[in-house]
Write an enzyme that holds these catalytic residues in place. Structure first.
Site, mmCIF file in Angstrom:
data_model
loop_
_atom_site.group_PDB
_atom_site.id
_atom_site.type_symbol
_atom_site.label_atom_id
_atom_site.label_comp_id
_atom_site.label_asym_id
_atom_site.label_seq_id
_atom_site.Cartn_x
_atom_site.Cartn_y
_atom_site.Cartn_z
ATOM 1 N N SER A 99 31.228 48.386 -2.194
ATOM 2 C CA SER A 99 30.705 49.118 -1.051
ATOM 3 C C SER A 99 31.754 49.155 0.070
ATOM 4 O O SER A 99 32.910 49.500 -0.171
ATOM 5 C CB SER A 99 29.390 48.477 -0.600
ATOM 6 O OG SER A 99 28.721 49.272 0.348
ATOM 7 N N ASP A 222 22.993 56.222 -6.591
ATOM 8 C CA ASP A 222 23.394 55.109 -5.730
ATOM 9 C C ASP A 222 22.426 54.924 -4.565
ATOM 10 O O ASP A 222 21.995 53.815 -4.276
ATOM 11 C CB ASP A 222 24.814 55.356 -5.205
ATOM 12 C CG ASP A 222 25.301 54.263 -4.294
ATOM 13 O OD1 ASP A 222 25.908 53.310 -4.799
ATOM 14 O OD2 ASP A 222 25.059 54.346 -3.076
ATOM 15 N N HIS A 277 22.418 51.248 -5.432
ATOM 16 C CA HIS A 277 23.593 50.692 -4.759
ATOM 17 C C HIS A 277 23.683 49.171 -4.851
ATOM 18 O O HIS A 277 24.759 48.626 -5.111
ATOM 19 C CB HIS A 277 23.590 51.108 -3.283
ATOM 20 C CG HIS A 277 24.843 50.732 -2.571
ATOM 21 N ND1 HIS A 277 26.058 51.350 -2.806
ATOM 22 C CD2 HIS A 277 25.087 49.777 -1.625
ATOM 23 C CE1 HIS A 277 26.983 50.807 -2.041
ATOM 24 N NE2 HIS A 277 26.423 49.849 -1.322
#
Length: 296
Positions: A99, A222, A277
């Protein structure tokens, strides 16, 4: 004679196992926004199971709300820790950034002279920025519509205080982005940035090109990285249509080495549908297919 052969066989097996344990390069992992370093333990466990004996370093800085501190502050502090790990690995290391951590790693690689990173794995990271709020971030960002966040984010106040502002990439307000954004246009080496410096830019590119492989992992489900193609250097144009990596300015002008890497076969993209995610680092399929092969 049988005892001798048995001892010889055990010795050979011991040597084989030892060689297997110590032939893998160390791995450095940088967590994402709102994470703890320990949230990467599932990924570290996958690595340990696949490559026993691997030295794994989890960077325990800027956890939870501290992950919102400005990006250059994070890059500077993490670089010191990462340099220490690199110095103990003369044959090189691999780095994984998840991320926001993947974008942090890219900035570290561009700004660190003589680093020894072989594979850089960017795991669902906003490499071309973020344009879109999510339920994941709504409690922490100003309660404005996406289209209005530039009013806050493209100011000195927010640029000096909030990491998300540093990679907010509003396709409708590029000029303000270039004028105020102190981070993303800089690491993208864009001459249109107010903070562009030709000599520094050249060094950024030289440093980044030291890596041997760039692995870009992302997927359509995601739910946080917006657009999700940012994880593979795609992004919106002014019509909010996603333009792929090869048609981005950073690629066409090879501003920081992305095109050079791709032309030498060093850029590897992996797309996985169905992965949320927060599940990238704990999904075995992602590890087996997109991460493990690059950690030898």
């Amino acid at each position: 004679m049988a005892d001798f052969l048995s001892r010889e066989l055990c010795f050979v097996l011991l040597l084989t196992f030892s060689a297997r344990c110590f032939c893998f390069k160390p791995v450095i992992i940088v967590h994402g926004i709102l994470d703890h370093a320990s949230d990467m333990n599932d990924l570290a466990s996958f690595i340990t199971q696949a490559h026993p004996g691997t030295n794994i370093t989890l960077i325990k800085l800027f956890e939870e709300l501290d992950s919102f501190k400005p990006m250059w502050m994070q890059v500077s502090a993490m670089s010191e820790k990462i340099r220490e790990a690199m110095q103990e690995a003369k044959d090189g290391v691999h780095m994984i950034g998840f991320s926001q951590g993947g974008l942090t790693v890219r900035a570290i690689l561009e700004t660190m002279d003589n680093h020894n990173v072989e594979s850089f794995i960017s795991l669902s990271s906003p490499q071309m920025g973020q344009y879109g709020d999510t339920d994941y971030l709504k409690p922490y960002i100003p309660k404005l519509a996406t289209k209005d966040l530039y009013i806050l984010f493209y100011t000195e106040y927010f640029q000096d205080r909030v990491s998300l502002a540093n990679y907010w990439n509003d396709p409708h307000h590029e000029e303000k982005n270039y004028e105020y954004n102190v981070f993303l246009p800089v690491v993208n080496n864009l001459k249109s940035s107010k903070f562009f410096n030709a000599s520094v830019s050249a060094q950024f590119k030289e440093n980044f090109l030291r890596i041997k492989n760039l692995i870009l992992v992302g997927g359509p489900d995601d739910g946080v990285i917006t657009p999700w193609q940012s994880s593979q250097f795609g992004f919106y144009n002014t019509n909010q249509t996603v333009v792929d990596m090869k048609n981005q300015q950073v690629y066409l002008e090879d501003t920081f080495g992305l095109r050079t890497l791709n032309e030498r076969g060093a850029v590897h993209q992996y797309t996985f549908p169905g992965v949320n995610h927060t599940h990238w680092h704990g999904t075995e399929k992602v590890f087996v297919e997109a991460i493990e092969p690059w950690l030898t």
